[in-house]
Design a protein around this motif. Structure first.
Motif, PDB file in Angstrom:
ATOM      1  N   LYS A 304       0.823  -1.213   0.000  1.00 29.03           N
ATOM      2  CA  LYS A 304       0.000   0.000   0.000  1.00 29.03           C
ATOM      3  C   LYS A 304       0.860   1.268   0.000  1.00 29.03           C
ATOM      4  N   LEU A 305       1.912   1.286   0.837  1.00 29.76           N
ATOM      5  CA  LEU A 305       2.749   2.480   0.976  1.00 29.76           C
ATOM      6  C   LEU A 305       3.729   2.655  -0.175  1.00 29.76           C
ATOM      7  N   LYS A 306       4.117   1.539  -0.803  1.00 28.63           N
ATOM      8  CA  LYS A 306       5.021   1.549  -1.962  1.00 28.63           C
ATOM      9  C   LYS A 306       6.348   2.286  -1.694  1.00 28.63           C
ATOM     10  N   PRO A 307       7.120   1.852  -0.684  1.00 33.65           N
ATOM     11  CA  PRO A 307       8.443   2.464  -0.464  1.00 33.65           C
ATOM     12  C   PRO A 307       9.403   2.117  -1.592  1.00 33.65           C
ATOM     13  N   HIS A 308      10.455   2.928  -1.733  1.00 36.39           N
ATOM     14  CA  HIS A 308      11.433   2.722  -2.815  1.00 36.39           C
ATOM     15  C   HIS A 308      12.454   1.670  -2.375  1.00 36.39           C
ATOM     16  N   CYS A 309      12.035   0.411  -2.380  1.00 36.53           N
ATOM     17  CA  CYS A 309      12.921  -0.687  -2.014  1.00 36.53           C
ATOM     18  C   CYS A 309      12.322  -1.991  -2.536  1.00 36.53           C
ATOM     19  N   ALA A 480      -4.438 -11.852  20.316  1.00 35.55           N
ATOM     20  CA  ALA A 480      -3.382 -11.554  19.346  1.00 35.55           C
ATOM     21  C   ALA A 480      -3.064 -10.066  19.279  1.00 35.55           C
ATOM     22  N   THR A 481      -1.780  -9.744  19.200  1.00 37.08           N
ATOM     23  CA  THR A 481      -1.330  -8.347  19.199  1.00 37.08           C
ATOM     24  C   THR A 481      -0.892  -7.842  17.827  1.00 37.08           C
ATOM     25  N   GLY A 482      -0.557  -8.765  16.902  1.00 39.00           N
ATOM     26  CA  GLY A 482       0.030  -8.321  15.636  1.00 39.00           C
ATOM     27  C   GLY A 482       1.463  -7.861  15.816  1.00 39.00           C
ATOM     28  N   ALA A 483       2.163  -8.454  16.790  1.00 38.99           N
ATOM     29  CA  ALA A 483       3.533  -8.039  17.104  1.00 38.99           C
ATOM     30  C   ALA A 483       4.438  -8.067  15.880  1.00 38.99           C
ATOM     31  N   MET A 484       5.217  -7.027  15.735  1.00 39.12           N
ATOM     32  CA  MET A 484       6.278  -6.844  14.751  1.00 39.12           C
ATOM     33  C   MET A 484       5.800  -6.423  13.362  1.00 39.12           C
ATOM     34  N   VAL A 485       4.499  -6.341  13.139  1.00 34.61           N
ATOM     35  CA  VAL A 485       4.037  -5.837  11.835  1.00 34.61           C
ATOM     36  C   VAL A 485       4.566  -4.437  11.599  1.00 34.61           C
ATOM     37  N   ARG A 486       4.348  -3.556  12.570  1.00 40.52           N
ATOM     38  CA  ARG A 486       4.726  -2.148  12.383  1.00 40.52           C
ATOM     39  C   ARG A 486       6.244  -1.984  12.322  1.00 40.52           C
ATOM     40  N   THR A 487       6.970  -2.826  13.062  1.00 39.13           N
ATOM     41  CA  THR A 487       8.434  -2.783  12.985  1.00 39.13           C
ATOM     42  C   THR A 487       8.918  -3.144  11.587  1.00 39.13           C
ATOM     43  N   LEU A 488       8.353  -4.197  11.008  1.00 39.74           N
ATOM     44  CA  LEU A 488       8.768  -4.620   9.665  1.00 39.74           C
ATOM     45  C   LEU A 488       8.429  -3.573   8.615  1.00 39.74           C
ATOM     46  N   VAL A 489       7.266  -2.944   8.746  1.00 41.11           N
ATOM     47  CA  VAL A 489       6.883  -1.889   7.791  1.00 41.11           C
ATOM     48  C   VAL A 489       7.852  -0.715   7.906  1.00 41.11           C
ATOM     49  N   GLN A 490       8.125  -0.297   9.135  1.00 43.80           N
ATOM     50  CA  GLN A 490       9.059   0.808   9.347  1.00 43.80           C
ATOM     51  C   GLN A 490      10.449   0.452   8.840  1.00 43.80           C
ATOM     52  N   LEU A 491      10.848  -0.790   9.010  1.00 42.42           N
ATOM     53  CA  LEU A 491      12.145  -1.246   8.515  1.00 42.42           C
ATOM     54  C   LEU A 491      12.218  -1.125   6.996  1.00 42.42           C
ATOM     55  N   ALA A 492      11.131  -1.490   6.323  1.00 43.86           N
ATOM     56  CA  ALA A 492      11.106  -1.363   4.863  1.00 43.86           C
ATOM     57  C   ALA A 492      11.193   0.092   4.433  1.00 43.86           C
ATOM     58  N   ILE A 493      10.508   0.965   5.164  1.00 47.14           N
ATOM     59  CA  ILE A 493      10.577   2.407   4.844  1.00 47.14           C
ATOM     60  C   ILE A 493      11.998   2.903   5.007  1.00 47.14           C
ATOM     61  N   ARG A 494      12.667   2.490   6.073  1.00 45.59           N
ATOM     62  CA  ARG A 494      14.058   2.891   6.301  1.00 45.59           C
ATOM     63  C   ARG A 494      14.997   2.235   5.289  1.00 45.59           C
ATOM     64  N   PHE A 495      14.678   1.030   4.890  1.00 41.26           N
ATOM     65  CA  PHE A 495      15.481   0.308   3.914  1.00 41.26           C
ATOM     66  C   PHE A 495      15.501   1.058   2.584  1.00 41.26           C
ATOM     67  N   ALA A 496      14.421   1.765   2.327  1.00 43.25           N
ATOM     68  CA  ALA A 496      14.329   2.541   1.084  1.00 43.25           C
ATOM     69  C   ALA A 496      15.312   3.702   1.069  1.00 43.25           C
TER      70      ALA A 496
END
Length: 496
Positions: A304-309, A480-496
């Motif tokens: 959805k966010l389409k980061p450059h990575c 269920a908490t959905g743990a680490m979803v937001r971390t992985l998304v943020q990691l992809a944004i930073r990876f870009a």
């Protein structure tokens, strides 16, 4: 849930309830809350001076309007001490207030941004935190009851005074993406094992691929045999439901050779295998695919966010059961990488299926790796339910994952991987063994997986303690908490 921006002061807004915040130790409310207080003839200030409203984090006080304002109620939510207030505590305060409104059956809410947090943080991040607080805090698990009484907040009015509308809109959009991806992972983890088989998990992956225009490849049992993925095949051997290896690919930077590889443990039910779990430990094992859920939720958001990575997701999906072809203690398994595993315990199956998945992600081109897994009960002994265990073979990459987690407010704690711990995974007849008993249980899992990551920068996240919440707290409801979803998304944004 619909989000709307309003310039109309909250004390003039006609809605079911408005939410205001108060900091612990403050003599009165601040910012837009002062105008609400004044419209109510200073009733909030009066309760503060009398000590009935303290501002303690998580405290909720509800006042009716006495005909003074159009909104039916005012919900005062405690932020805790102002000098300790951050975006995580803001999410907490928003979540408990929104959840209270939801339980009361309210449909329309209005709230604003605390002014001192706007001064302290980027305004987009503050808005994003508010949106995440509402949407994570009011999530409701899927129910299979014949009669359902579901209460939902339909509209949230966000009052903005000193923030540009473009910043508010950006914060709303990102908050919705992060929260809804997390809630999708929660949905998957909460699904019963008979509803969420490996095949059904693959079906959900297909839907994400179609919705976000991602590439997808799903390896069937026959293809796994052809590929030599005997680790995944061994663990799944005792189940009537055949395994799947799910691969999703997002290509946002085709000119780059760098690929972020996300690997999620997808054991959709874990009986323990032939060394079967005690009955008290088997309840909840439908959630042993929380790592896979985190990766799928993250891929939904990344699409959805389409980061450059470029991002590659690999999910080994199977059940660990006790059927005729179940793998046994003492077996030796040859993995996709060619390395061999001596089975010491059939309930240490997660690391075995991840061995094939990590090696396959490397074969498909991943240059940096993160695996997410409900791997060990030992991580709960070490860290409780508040932090995920982190292990890595690469300090800089480990720090990058820690930074992503800190930004989104998910706690991780690094566990050591000293060379001396290699002793626990040494085997006399194979390259590695999958269990060595109680000592350093979580680290054993990390040391085992390190053999399959090799020289590729890699981080292992053990979420056995954080994948589910034992109680309703802040942005978390019980389950269920959905743990680490937001971390992985943020990691992809930073990876870009």
């Amino acid at each position: 849930m619909e989000w709307k921006i309003t310039k109309e002061p909250l004390e003039s807004l006609a809605t079911d309830a408005i939410i205001v915040f108060h900091s612990q130790g403050g003599e009165s409310v601040q910012g837009y809350a002062r105008k609400v207080d004044k419209a109510l003839d200073y009733r909030i200030s009066s309760l503060i001076s009398e000590g009935e409203i303290t501002g303690e984090l998580g405290e909720i006080t509800i006042l009716h309007n006495w005909g003074k304002i159009p909104s039916g109620r005012v919900i005062i939510s405690g932020l805790g001490k102002e000098d300790r207030a951050d975006l995580g505590r803001l999410k907490h305060a928003v979540a408990v207030a929104a959840r209270k409104a939801q339980k009361l059956g309210l449909k329309q809410l209005g709230l604003g941004c605390p002014s001192f947090l706007i001064e302290r943080y980027n305004s987009v991040d503050v808005v994003q935190a508010i949106v995440e607080g509402v949407e994570l805090g009011t999530y409701q698990h899927q129910s299979y009851k014949s009669e359902q009484k579901k209460k939902e907040i339909e509209t949230v009015w966000l009052f903005v005074e000193s923030i540009s509308e473009s910043a508010v809109q950006a914060g709303i959009e990102r908050g919705q993406v992060f929260a809804r991806a997390t809630n999708f992972a929660r949905f998957l983890v909460h699904e019963p094992g008979n509803y969420l088989t490996p095949e059904k998990l693959a079906f959900h992956a297909k839907r994400i691929a179609e919705k976000r225009e991602l590439s997808i490849d799903i390896l069937t049992k026959e293809q796994l045999v052809e590929q030599g993925m005997h680790a995944l095949l061994a663990v799944s051997g005792g189940s009537a439901n055949p395994p799947r290896m799910i691969v999703l690919s997002y290509q946002g930077a085709p000119e780059s050779r760098e690929i972020l590889g996300l690997v999620g443990k997808g054991v959709t039910f874990d009986s323990g295998g032939l060394q079967i779990k005690p009955s008290s430990s088997m309840n909840g094992m439908k959630g042993d695919m929380a790592g896979a859920a985190a990766v799928l939720g993250a891929m939904d958001a990344i699409g959805k966010l389409k980061p450059h990575c470029n991002v590659l997701a690999v999910i080994p999906a199977c059940e660990n059961m006790t059927g005729d072809h179940a793998y046994r203690p003492g077996d030796v398994i040859r993995t996709y990488s060619g390395k061999t595993i001596e089975v010491h315990h059939t309930d240490a199956e997660g690391r075995i299926v991840l061995a094939d998945a990590i090696a396959y992600a490397k074969r498909l081109g991943a240059t940096k790796l993160v695996d997410v897994a409900t791997l060990t009960g030992a991580v709960i002994v070490a860290l409780g339910y508040e932090a995920s265990g982190l292990m890595t073979n690469h300090e800089a990459w480990g720090n990058e994952v820690k930074t992503a987690a800190r930004i989104v407010g998910e706690r991780v704690w690094e566990l050591p991987m000293f060379d001396e711990y290699e002793e626990y995974v040494k085997s006399e007849i194979a390259d590695v063994k999958n269990d060595a008993g109680a000592p350093a249980g979580s680290i054993q899992g990390g040391m085992f997986l390190k053999h399959f990551a090799g020289d590729t920068p890699w981080v292992h996240l053990d979420i056995a303690g954080t994948a589910e919440s034992k109680k309703e707290h802040g942005i978390h409801l019980k389950g269920a908490t959905g743990a680490m979803v937001r971390t992985l998304v943020q990691l992809a944004i930073r990876f870009a």
